[in-house]
Motif scaffolding. Structure first.
Motif, PDB file in Angstrom:
ATOM      1  N   UNK A  21       0.822  -1.211   0.000  1.00  0.00           N
ATOM      2  CA  UNK A  21       0.000   0.000   0.000  1.00  0.00           C
ATOM      3  C   UNK A  21       0.856   1.261   0.000  1.00  0.00           C
ATOM      4  N   UNK A  22       1.911   1.257   0.799  1.00  0.00           N
ATOM      5  CA  UNK A  22       2.754   2.451   0.915  1.00  0.00           C
ATOM      6  C   UNK A  22       3.294   2.881  -0.437  1.00  0.00           C
ATOM      7  N   UNK A  23       3.773   1.931  -1.203  1.00  0.00           N
ATOM      8  CA  UNK A  23       4.311   2.247  -2.533  1.00  0.00           C
ATOM      9  C   UNK A  23       3.230   2.826  -3.436  1.00  0.00           C
ATOM     10  N   UNK A  24       2.060   2.199  -3.461  1.00  0.00           N
ATOM     11  CA  UNK A  24       0.996   2.655  -4.352  1.00  0.00           C
ATOM     12  C   UNK A  24       0.372   3.970  -3.883  1.00  0.00           C
ATOM     13  N   UNK A  25       0.224   4.150  -2.578  1.00  0.00           N
ATOM     14  CA  UNK A  25      -0.317   5.412  -2.071  1.00  0.00           C
ATOM     15  C   UNK A  25       0.577   6.563  -2.478  1.00  0.00           C
ATOM     16  N   UNK A  26       1.887   6.372  -2.386  1.00  0.00           N
ATOM     17  CA  UNK A  26       2.807   7.427  -2.802  1.00  0.00           C
ATOM     18  C   UNK A  26       2.627   7.799  -4.265  1.00  0.00           C
ATOM     19  N   UNK A  28      -0.106   7.281  -6.231  1.00  0.00           N
ATOM     20  CA  UNK A  28      -1.420   7.876  -6.494  1.00  0.00           C
ATOM     21  C   UNK A  28      -1.499   9.278  -5.888  1.00  0.00           C
ATOM     22  N   UNK A  29      -0.897   9.456  -4.741  1.00  0.00           N
ATOM     23  CA  UNK A  29      -0.873  10.791  -4.131  1.00  0.00           C
ATOM     24  C   UNK A  29      -0.139  11.782  -5.027  1.00  0.00           C
ATOM     25  N   UNK A  30       0.964  11.354  -5.627  1.00  0.00           N
ATOM     26  CA  UNK A  30       1.706  12.239  -6.551  1.00  0.00           C
ATOM     27  C   UNK A  30       0.835  12.621  -7.745  1.00  0.00           C
ATOM     28  N   UNK A  31       0.049  11.659  -8.209  1.00  0.00           N
ATOM     29  CA  UNK A  31      -0.846  11.944  -9.325  1.00  0.00           C
ATOM     30  C   UNK A  31      -1.879  13.003  -8.948  1.00  0.00           C
ATOM     31  N   UNK A  32      -2.520  12.847  -7.789  1.00  0.00           N
ATOM     32  CA  UNK A  32      -3.511  13.832  -7.355  1.00  0.00           C
ATOM     33  C   UNK A  32      -2.879  15.205  -7.170  1.00  0.00           C
ATOM     34  N   UNK A  33      -1.690  15.238  -6.606  1.00  0.00           N
ATOM     35  CA  UNK A  33      -1.027  16.528  -6.402  1.00  0.00           C
ATOM     36  C   UNK A  33      -0.773  17.216  -7.734  1.00  0.00           C
ATOM     37  N   UNK A  34      -0.285  16.453  -8.708  1.00  0.00           N
ATOM     38  CA  UNK A  34      -0.011  17.023 -10.024  1.00  0.00           C
ATOM     39  C   UNK A  34      -1.287  17.558 -10.664  1.00  0.00           C
ATOM     40  N   UNK A  35      -2.373  16.806 -10.593  1.00  0.00           N
ATOM     41  CA  UNK A  35      -3.619  17.239 -11.214  1.00  0.00           C
ATOM     42  C   UNK A  35      -4.225  18.448 -10.496  1.00  0.00           C
ATOM     43  N   UNK A  36      -4.229  18.411  -9.167  1.00  0.00           N
ATOM     44  CA  UNK A  36      -4.764  19.554  -8.419  1.00  0.00           C
ATOM     45  C   UNK A  36      -3.917  20.809  -8.642  1.00  0.00           C
ATOM     46  N   UNK A  37      -2.612  20.646  -8.694  1.00  0.00           N
ATOM     47  CA  UNK A  37      -1.742  21.806  -8.941  1.00  0.00           C
ATOM     48  C   UNK A  37      -2.037  22.430 -10.301  1.00  0.00           C
ATOM     49  N   UNK A  38      -2.281  21.589 -11.292  1.00  0.00           N
ATOM     50  CA  UNK A  38      -2.626  22.117 -12.618  1.00  0.00           C
ATOM     51  C   UNK A  38      -3.931  22.905 -12.566  1.00  0.00           C
ATOM     52  N   UNK A  39      -4.925  22.354 -11.847  1.00  0.00           N
ATOM     53  CA  UNK A  39      -6.199  23.052 -11.715  1.00  0.00           C
ATOM     54  C   UNK A  39      -6.068  24.362 -10.962  1.00  0.00           C
ATOM     55  N   UNK A 158      -3.392  19.351  -1.261  1.00  0.00           N
ATOM     56  CA  UNK A 158      -2.406  18.305  -0.979  1.00  0.00           C
ATOM     57  C   UNK A 158      -2.956  17.339   0.060  1.00  0.00           C
ATOM     58  N   UNK A 159      -3.610  17.910   1.058  1.00  0.00           N
ATOM     59  CA  UNK A 159      -4.206  17.099   2.117  1.00  0.00           C
ATOM     60  C   UNK A 159      -5.338  16.232   1.555  1.00  0.00           C
ATOM     61  N   UNK A 160      -6.208  16.844   0.754  1.00  0.00           N
ATOM     62  CA  UNK A 160      -7.307  16.103   0.157  1.00  0.00           C
ATOM     63  C   UNK A 160      -6.785  15.004  -0.762  1.00  0.00           C
ATOM     64  N   UNK A 161      -5.775  15.339  -1.558  1.00  0.00           N
ATOM     65  CA  UNK A 161      -5.203  14.354  -2.473  1.00  0.00           C
ATOM     66  C   UNK A 161      -4.625  13.161  -1.746  1.00  0.00           C
ATOM     67  N   UNK A 162      -4.005  13.419  -0.585  1.00  0.00           N
ATOM     68  CA  UNK A 162      -3.454  12.316   0.203  1.00  0.00           C
ATOM     69  C   UNK A 162      -4.554  11.359   0.638  1.00  0.00           C
ATOM     70  N   UNK A 163      -5.665  11.912   1.132  1.00  0.00           N
ATOM     71  CA  UNK A 163      -6.757  11.057   1.595  1.00  0.00           C
ATOM     72  C   UNK A 163      -7.395  10.295   0.436  1.00  0.00           C
TER      73      UNK A 163
END
Length: 565
Positions: A21-26, A28-39, A158-163
């Motif tokens: 899980x730790x590997x995959x969460x990292x 997927x979290x990076x993906x959300x951060x990238x997408x939210x930052x673009x928005x 960033x917080x939302x993306x992590x969750x």
């Protein structure tokens, strides 16, 4: 071998699950951060709060789901084949199967994604748009400079993306892990030679339906009966969200007495030494395992997340981001949630933060966020427990539910002699470190002078990983529970005898700690009073099982976040 060593198996399983899980969460979290930052960059440049059509693309989510299933399922397939000798019987090396496993598990990842991605993708965009529109009407936010606005937005997303990343990965990880284990077992033994066992991680927070399923054994081709549903495995995507989301259970396949491992390992077109063909003889063989159609988790999630009387400002409180708040579903009336105010204390001669409490007259729950920092979830489970008691008419001055009275009497009789109102001999033995035998007038004084130092040292030895604050809070909850049983003759917390001037108030505190144990957990309570701890959890489930939803089935926070994407 006729069975599986449950404790060793689930510990090893959990360790592998955390690693995967730790590997995959990292990722997927990076993906959300990238997408939210673009928005957010688009918003800060244009001021527009919609039309984010180039974000959270379906193809990207397809890749995410495929990666989760390949990575975690292959990990567990290899773990089972190479390590199962510790739990069942010596196995053979299956390294050569990795490429085939990757193909199989990628297929399952795509299949699950097809059922779930559209909603996950769409709700991520809605969350972005909703938050930005809300901030556009926030005078304080609008008064800030561009740099400050950007900092606030990135921190929030960033917080939302992590969750969101954690929810996606953890929802799918159990299914992927158990799918990997079952496929590996099939390849080693053949499914006709296997049975499988459901093993629940019994940590005090497990759903009752899964606790009842613990130890259930069926033939490999059969299904487990769990919470009224027939499931092929823990995390089975054909199950409802209530039975699947955040499930941490393991499936342990093991050979029937007459089964033998295959020999030699030359591919998937092999047989047992007895000559029976097993394994993958075609690319479609895995379909027997993957046949049930995955449910759209969001449908059940949205239904479960509609807690009608969930306080509107719930998300404004720190410390409430990730725990089981499913007790909110049992409220029958609106609740106002507020932070404690600073008040002048004559006793202390200074300003201090007011305490935490529930007031049924004005339907308000107050939480002392500084005083109980890091333990907000315990305090809220406690105070909302009082609210649930009131809303379900479980406790009042005039009448208390017979099941509560019965368990209270059972627990109280262990410590107190009802005829003499004095400690029993067993009570003295059990509470010698918990303020046993003191009077209410000297409650706090005796506690700090005589009991606390010794007790703290004992708990530190038994729980070396707990902080001093955790020791204080966990032990304080136990002592408060003991107060409720003995009208302040044992324990500490509510220091005045008149706090329990009505029997119903003793029942209230007794039950409030039952809610804490059920929805949050208390390792100190569980270690020193294990039978009483389990009794309280079972009572809560029994009281709530026939109300609005099944108390055993829902982790509301995870479902709510998953439904948002």
């Amino acid at each position: 071998m006729a069975d599986v060593k449950d404790d060793k198996y689930i510990r090893a399983y959990d360790k592998q699950l955390r690693i995967g899980e730790k590997k995959q969460i990292g990722a997927v979290r990076s993906y959300y951060k990238k997408e939210y930052d673009k928005g957010l960059d688009q918003f800060l440049k244009t001021g527009k709060t919609s039309n984010f059509n180039d974000l959270f693309l379906k193809a990207q989510y397809d890749e995410i789901y495929e990666s989760i299933y390949v990575d975690i399922a292959v990990r567990f397939a290899g773990w089972y084949a190479n390590s199962i000798d510790k739990y069942i019987i010596k196995q053979l090396d299956t390294n050569k199967y990795k490429d085939t496993w990757e193909t199989i598990f990628a297929k399952e990842g795509k299949r699950v994604a097809a059922a779930r991605v559209v909603t996950v993708q769409g709700t991520a965009k809605k969350e972005l748009e909703k938050t930005l529109k809300k901030l556009m009407t926030d005078a304080d936010f609008q008064s800030r400079g561009a740099a400050e606005k950007g900092r606030i937005l990135r921190q929030r997303f960033n917080k939302l993306g992590r969750y969101q990343a954690e929810r996606i990965v953890r929802t799918e990880a159990t299914n992927a892990a158990n799918l990997g284990v079952m496929q590996s077992a099939t390849d080693v033994y053949g499914k006709n030679s296997l049975q499988k066992k459901w093993i629940t991680s019994m940590d005090g927070r497990e759903r009752s339906a899964h606790a009842f399923a613990n130890g259930q054994i069926v033939d490999f081709n059969d299904k487990f009966k769990v919470g009224g549903e027939m499931l092929d495995r823990a995390g089975d995507p054909a199950g409802s969200a209530a039975n699947v989301v955040n499930c941490r259970c393991a499936i342990a396949p093991f050979p029937k007495a007459e089964a033998q491992t295959i020999t030699p390992l030359t591919g998937f077109d092999y047989g047992l030494s007895a000559g029976r063909a097993i394994g993958l003889d075609s690319a479609n063989a895995v379909d027997d395992i993957l046949k049930p159609k995955p449910q759209q988790v969001s449908e059940a999630a949205e239904e479960a997340a509609k807690y009608e009387f969930r306080p509107s400002n719930w998300d404004d409180f720190k410390g409430l981001e990730d725990f089981d708040d499913s007790y909110l579903q049992y409220l029958k009336k609106p609740i106002k949630l507020q932070k404690a105010k600073i008040k002048y204390s004559r006793r202390l001669g200074k300003n201090v933060e007011d305490g935490s409490w529930f007031n049924n007259r004005n339907r308000t729950i107050q939480i002392s966020s500084e005083r109980y920092k890091g333990f907000e979830k315990q305090i809220l489970a406690h105070e909302f427990g009082h609210a649930i008691n009131a809303d379900l008419n479980l406790i009042s001055i005039y009448k208390t539910d017979a099941r509560i009275e019965a368990l209270y009497k059972k627990h109280s009789s262990i410590f107190m002699d009802r005829a003499t109102a004095k400690l029993t001999n067993k009570g003295k033995a059990l509470t010698k470190n918990w303020g046993g035998g003191k009077t209410s007038a000297t409650s706090n004084k005796n506690y700090w002078k005589n009991y606390r130092p010794y007790l703290d040292n004992k708990i530190r030895k038994d729980f070396p990983n707990l902080t001093d604050t955790e020791i204080k809070e966990y032990s304080g909850a136990v002592a408060d529970y003991l107060c409720s049983l003995s009208n302040n003759q044992i324990g500490w917390g509510h220091g005045w005898r008149d706090y329990f001037r009505y029997k119903s108030m003793q029942y209230e505190e007794f039950m409030a700690h039952a809610y804490e144990n059920r929805f949050v957990g208390n390792p100190v309570f569980k270690k020193y009073f294990p039978e009483l701890y389990d009794d309280l959890i079972k009572l809560v489930d029994e009281l709530l099982i026939n109300t609005k939803y099944d108390a055993t089935a829902i982790n509301a926070y995870i479902l709510r976040k998953l439904s948002r994407g």
